[in-house]
Design a protein around this motif. Structure first.
Motif, PDB file in Angstrom:
ATOM      1  N   PRO A 165     -64.062  44.946 -51.580  1.00 13.50           N
ATOM      2  CA  PRO A 165     -63.117  44.721 -50.473  1.00 13.50           C
ATOM      3  C   PRO A 165     -63.082  43.273 -50.011  1.00 13.50           C
ATOM      4  N   THR A 215     -60.430  40.726 -51.215  1.00 15.42           N
ATOM      5  CA  THR A 215     -59.057  40.783 -50.733  1.00 15.42           C
ATOM      6  C   THR A 215     -58.631  39.442 -50.159  1.00 15.42           C
ATOM      7  N   SER A 240     -59.035  48.089 -51.758  1.00 15.43           N
ATOM      8  CA  SER A 240     -59.195  49.063 -50.699  1.00 15.43           C
ATOM      9  C   SER A 240     -59.127  50.472 -51.274  1.00 15.43           C
TER      10      SER A 240
END
Length: 127
Positions: free
Chosen positions: A88, A91, A126
């Motif tokens: 994550p 990102t 995600s």
């Protein structure tokens, strides 16, 4: 006119993979450096990896070593970033930039040494 165009971003689950492309136009990759960087809103642009297109030397930020691989195809005038085991925290919007060939070790490229940025491609990790 030198131009770089990124593509390949998208939404992927943690642990997944993506391959980003940086296509160069208006010049040949020849002997220079192409770097990948990422940036979140309100934060500085962070170096991820770069490659000297002449001798193929590669450099990585510590946060991506062992997970990301940069490569180039001089015939296609394109540099790739293979991203595996995505997290994550990966990102961001990813950009490629043009720089001079050199030694960018041990911590990878700095944004201040690169320019002619592309428009960026969004990578979202995600579940």
């Amino acid at each position: 006119q030198a131009r770089l165009v990124e593509s390949g971003g998208g939404l992927v689950q943690p642990g997944g993979s993506l391959r980003l492309s940086c296509a160069a136009s208006g010049f040949s990759l020849g002997y220079l450096a192409i770097g990948w960087f990422r940036q979140a809103p309100g934060k500085e642009r962070e170096g991820v990896s770069c490659i000297n297109t002449g001798d193929g030397r590669t450099f990585y930020a510590d946060s991506v070593k062992g997970r990301f691989t940069i490569s180039r195809d001089n015939a296609k005038n394109t540099v790739y970033l293979q991203m595996n085991s995505l997290k994550p925290e990966d990102t961001d919007v990813y950009y490629c930039g043009l720089g001079r060939p050199g030694d960018y070790g041990p911590v990878g490229p700095r944004a201040a040494d690169f320019g002619d940025w592309g428009q960026g491609t969004q990578v979202t990790v995600s579940s």
